[in-house]
Design a protein around this motif. Structure first.
Motif, PDB file in Angstrom:
ATOM      1  N   UNK A  97       0.801  -1.222   0.000  1.00  0.00           N
ATOM      2  CA  UNK A  97       0.000   0.000   0.000  1.00  0.00           C
ATOM      3  C   UNK A  97       0.834   1.272   0.000  1.00  0.00           C
ATOM      4  N   UNK A  98       2.052   1.198   0.524  1.00  0.00           N
ATOM      5  CA  UNK A  98       2.874   2.413   0.614  1.00  0.00           C
ATOM      6  C   UNK A  98       3.856   2.537  -0.550  1.00  0.00           C
ATOM      7  N   UNK A  99       3.703   1.703  -1.567  1.00  0.00           N
ATOM      8  CA  UNK A  99       4.609   1.731  -2.714  1.00  0.00           C
ATOM      9  C   UNK A  99       3.880   2.284  -3.936  1.00  0.00           C
ATOM     10  N   UNK A 100       4.544   3.234  -4.609  1.00  0.00           N
ATOM     11  CA  UNK A 100       4.054   3.769  -5.877  1.00  0.00           C
ATOM     12  C   UNK A 100       4.799   3.064  -7.009  1.00  0.00           C
ATOM     13  N   UNK A 125       0.010   5.199  -8.455  1.00  0.00           N
ATOM     14  CA  UNK A 125       0.889   5.059  -9.612  1.00  0.00           C
ATOM     15  C   UNK A 125       1.447   6.408 -10.025  1.00  0.00           C
ATOM     16  N   UNK A 126       2.655   6.367 -10.553  1.00  0.00           N
ATOM     17  CA  UNK A 126       3.323   7.556 -11.094  1.00  0.00           C
ATOM     18  C   UNK A 126       3.420   7.373 -12.598  1.00  0.00           C
ATOM     19  N   UNK A 127       2.885   8.334 -13.331  1.00  0.00           N
ATOM     20  CA  UNK A 127       3.009   8.332 -14.784  1.00  0.00           C
ATOM     21  C   UNK A 127       4.095   9.334 -15.154  1.00  0.00           C
ATOM     22  N   UNK A 161      -3.267  14.290 -17.913  1.00  0.00           N
ATOM     23  CA  UNK A 161      -4.305  14.784 -17.004  1.00  0.00           C
ATOM     24  C   UNK A 161      -5.683  14.285 -17.445  1.00  0.00           C
ATOM     25  N   UNK A 162      -5.923  14.303 -18.753  1.00  0.00           N
ATOM     26  CA  UNK A 162      -7.215  13.882 -19.297  1.00  0.00           C
ATOM     27  C   UNK A 162      -7.470  12.393 -19.036  1.00  0.00           C
ATOM     28  N   UNK A 163      -6.475  11.558 -19.295  1.00  0.00           N
ATOM     29  CA  UNK A 163      -6.664  10.123 -19.104  1.00  0.00           C
ATOM     30  C   UNK A 163      -6.757   9.759 -17.623  1.00  0.00           C
ATOM     31  N   UNK A 164      -5.996  10.438 -16.787  1.00  0.00           N
ATOM     32  CA  UNK A 164      -6.039  10.135 -15.357  1.00  0.00           C
ATOM     33  C   UNK A 164      -7.436  10.344 -14.785  1.00  0.00           C
ATOM     34  N   UNK A 171      -4.741   6.783  -7.073  1.00  0.00           N
ATOM     35  CA  UNK A 171      -4.048   8.003  -6.625  1.00  0.00           C
ATOM     36  C   UNK A 171      -2.905   8.243  -7.597  1.00  0.00           C
ATOM     37  N   UNK A 172      -3.063   9.252  -8.439  1.00  0.00           N
ATOM     38  CA  UNK A 172      -2.087   9.521  -9.489  1.00  0.00           C
ATOM     39  C   UNK A 172      -1.054  10.553  -9.046  1.00  0.00           C
ATOM     40  N   UNK A 173       0.189  10.307  -9.434  1.00  0.00           N
ATOM     41  CA  UNK A 173       1.250  11.305  -9.319  1.00  0.00           C
ATOM     42  C   UNK A 173       1.839  11.451 -10.719  1.00  0.00           C
ATOM     43  N   UNK A 174       2.023  12.692 -11.155  1.00  0.00           N
ATOM     44  CA  UNK A 174       2.547  12.939 -12.498  1.00  0.00           C
ATOM     45  C   UNK A 174       4.017  13.352 -12.420  1.00  0.00           C
TER      46      UNK A 174
END
Length: 565
Positions: A97-100, A125-127, A161-164, A171-174
């Motif tokens: 749970x604490x891993x991206x 996840x980080x994109x 941003x649109x796809x996220x 929980x997204x990080x860019x």
């Protein structure tokens, strides 16, 4: 053939930084950065045979165990196995749970769409999107001007941003990387990065990662630190930005560049565990983390079983960890040099448990990495008495007096010079016994003896063989040693005598070391005896030493025969 004139072929590929009040030289690293492992992406792109699913999964589990919270798992829009691996981790619930997890994607619409499909259902996840803004890439690869390069980044950021928004359960990080940042004009890099963070609405509650890579290392580390500090000071929405650095090692300075970048304001470091990556590799995360650890700063990564980590990395990548690799190599805690060995041996005599580690030539305690001290000192032709003495003490509990250390080291040196190879502790111990113990059976040889008390005097009666003839000897003295010398009736005196146990329990042995001098000559020799009875070991030491004096020509055969008669 000589190298070409570099002034006619090469030019500086970076922009000078006007930063007269730079702060990073006065800063120290006092806490660990956020670590991001790119072993499964950049590292995987740089091996002969990319990892299969099982290898990727084993590597992922290892990275989680070490403590990475950001793990770049691949390039799912460009590789089916990376896509399938991403789905496996998500669908089988292997991500803590604490891993991206992080995935890389080029700034192209259809690739971004495919990337989000691979991440469907992920908790976090980080994109990571990227494009180059450097002059060489603008002109020769992308065929765009500065505005065109910026537009590529802006379009990609908007698409991300649109796809996220279509996957609100995640929980997204860019993350955005201006590829080849270190070779890009700083005002251009800033302008593009600011445009991206504006689209992504970077804020303290919505952190965006700006990765500033030295995709190709083109400067000394101080220049890169200046570039990072300039961005740290000048980018917009700094409180909503995590500055990340991704240093390659083309000039061999990736570790230094990353450390100075942390001092210059970087919050995050990307790299591979042991520096695997394109060309000369990514930065070596283990080295940076353990550099911090050795300075008393917790790295928040666990390398306490570094041998297991090495085995996993070598198995999954097919690449060996170099024996001189910082911290991880088989030989990095090993001293062959005589002066180094002597200093380390003396250092261990002072180093106590629970004290601050302060050892000559060992900046970190090998035991903290799961290594023992067995290989700290190894002996070859470059070694000296300190290393030999250390190995005998560490492996056999044999503490040699300094004078015999000096003498025996010459014997070992002769052997290593002749063979041109390393000599092990077992071989040193065998050579010691050949030199000082086994000589008990040459000229004199003890068959049996009896020791008893006679009115306060120690009496020894021996049956010995002298040059093939059996003789009965008897001597008296204040103790077994003096009684033995009296029985031999040779012109010898005891210069030194030591005894100690060299094992314990049922197999306990006693070692006796004696130095005898021939009267009137100033010549002496050492001998040793090993037996489970200390008196027997003492007698054998004297016999062995006597035989060595005969071999050296200090005692004559006539003296021996006369004494025996």
């Amino acid at each position: 053939m000589m190298l070409a004139d570099p002034s006619k072929k090469y030019r500086r590929m970076y922009q000078r930084v006007d930063l007269p009040d730079r702060q990073w030289p006065n800063n120290e690293i006092t806490k660990a950065p956020i670590w991001m492992s790119t072993d499964l992406r950049d590292g995987n792109q740089a091996i002969f045979e990319p990892m299969d699913m099982d290898q990727k999964f084993k590597m992922f589990q290892m990275l989680v165990k070490i403590g990475f919270k950001n793990i770049e798992i691949g390039f799912p829009s460009a590789s089916q196995i990376d896509f399938d691996f991403t789905r496996k981790l998500i669908e089988e619930n292997h991500i803590p749970d604490d891993v991206y997890i992080e995935v890389l994607v080029q700034a192209r619409d259809h690739l971004i769409q495919r990337t989000f499909e691979s991440l469907a259902g992920a908790k976090r996840a980080i994109v990571h999107i990227y494009n180059s803004n450097a002059p060489t890439f603008r002109q020769k690869v992308l065929n765009v001007d500065v505005a065109g390069a910026k537009q590529l980044a802006v379009n990609a950021a908007s698409k991300v941003k649109e796809y996220a928004a279509q996957y609100p359960e995640t929980e997204w990080v860019f993350q955005y990387s201006p590829e080849c940042f270190s070779a890009t004009e700083l005002d251009v890099a800033k302008d593009v990065c600011d445009a991206v963070t504006e689209i992504w609405e970077a804020s303290p509650n919505n952190k965006v990662i700006l990765n500033l890579p030295a995709t190709v290392e083109v400067s000394t580390p101080n220049v890169y630190a200046d570039q990072v500090e300039w961005m740290h000071r000048n980018i917009a929405r700094r409180d909503g930005v995590i500055i990340s650095v991704h240093c390659h090692n083309d000039r061999g300075c990736g570790i230094a560049a990353s450390e100075l970048a942390i001092m210059a304001g970087a919050d995050r470091v990307e790299g591979c565990v042991f520096g695997n990556g394109e060309r000369t590799g990514n930065v070596d995360v283990a080295a940076i983390a353990l550099n911090m650890y050795s300075q008393g700063v917790a790295p928040n990564l666990d390398f306490s079983n570094i041998n297991e980590i090495i085995a996993t990395v070598e198995e999954c990548t097919g690449l060996p960890v170099h024996p001189r690799h910082p911290y991880a190599g088989d030989l990095v805690f090993t001293a062959f040099s005589g002066s180094h060995q002597d200093a380390i041996k003396k250092g261990f005599e002072f180093q106590k448990n629970e004290e601050i580690w302060d050892m000559p030539y060992l900046p970190i305690d090998p035991k903290d990495l799961g290594r023992d001290y067995d290989a700290v000192i190894r002996v070859n032709s470059q070694s000296g008495k300190g290393g030999i003495a250390y190995l005998l003490e560490a492996n056999y509990n044999v503490v040699l007096p300094r004078r015999i250390q000096i003498e025996f080291s010459q014997t070992v040196q002769k052997r290593t010079d002749e063979e041109g190879t390393e000599i092990t502790a077992q071989e040193i111990w065998k050579l010691f016994k050949e030199t000082y113990v086994d000589t008990k059976d040459t000229h004199y040889s003890t068959k049996n003896y009896r020791l008893y008390d006679n009115n306060g005097k120690q009496v020894v009666e021996l049956e010995v063989e002298v040059n093939g003839e059996t003789q009965q000897l008897r001597g008296e003295g204040n103790g077994p040693i003096s009684a033995m010398l009296d029985a031999l009736q040779l012109p010898i005196d005891v210069l030194s005598y030591e005894e100690r146990g060299i094992s314990s329990g049922a197999n306990a042995k006693a070692l006796a070391l004696v130095e005898l001098q021939v009267k009137g000559t100033g010549k002496s020799a050492f001998g040793a005896g090993i037996h489970d009875n200390i008196v027997t070991s003492s007698i054998e030491a004297i016999i062995a030493c006597t035989n060595r004096l005969i071999d050296q020509g200090v005692l004559s055969t006539d003296q021996v025969i006369a004494a025996a008669v």
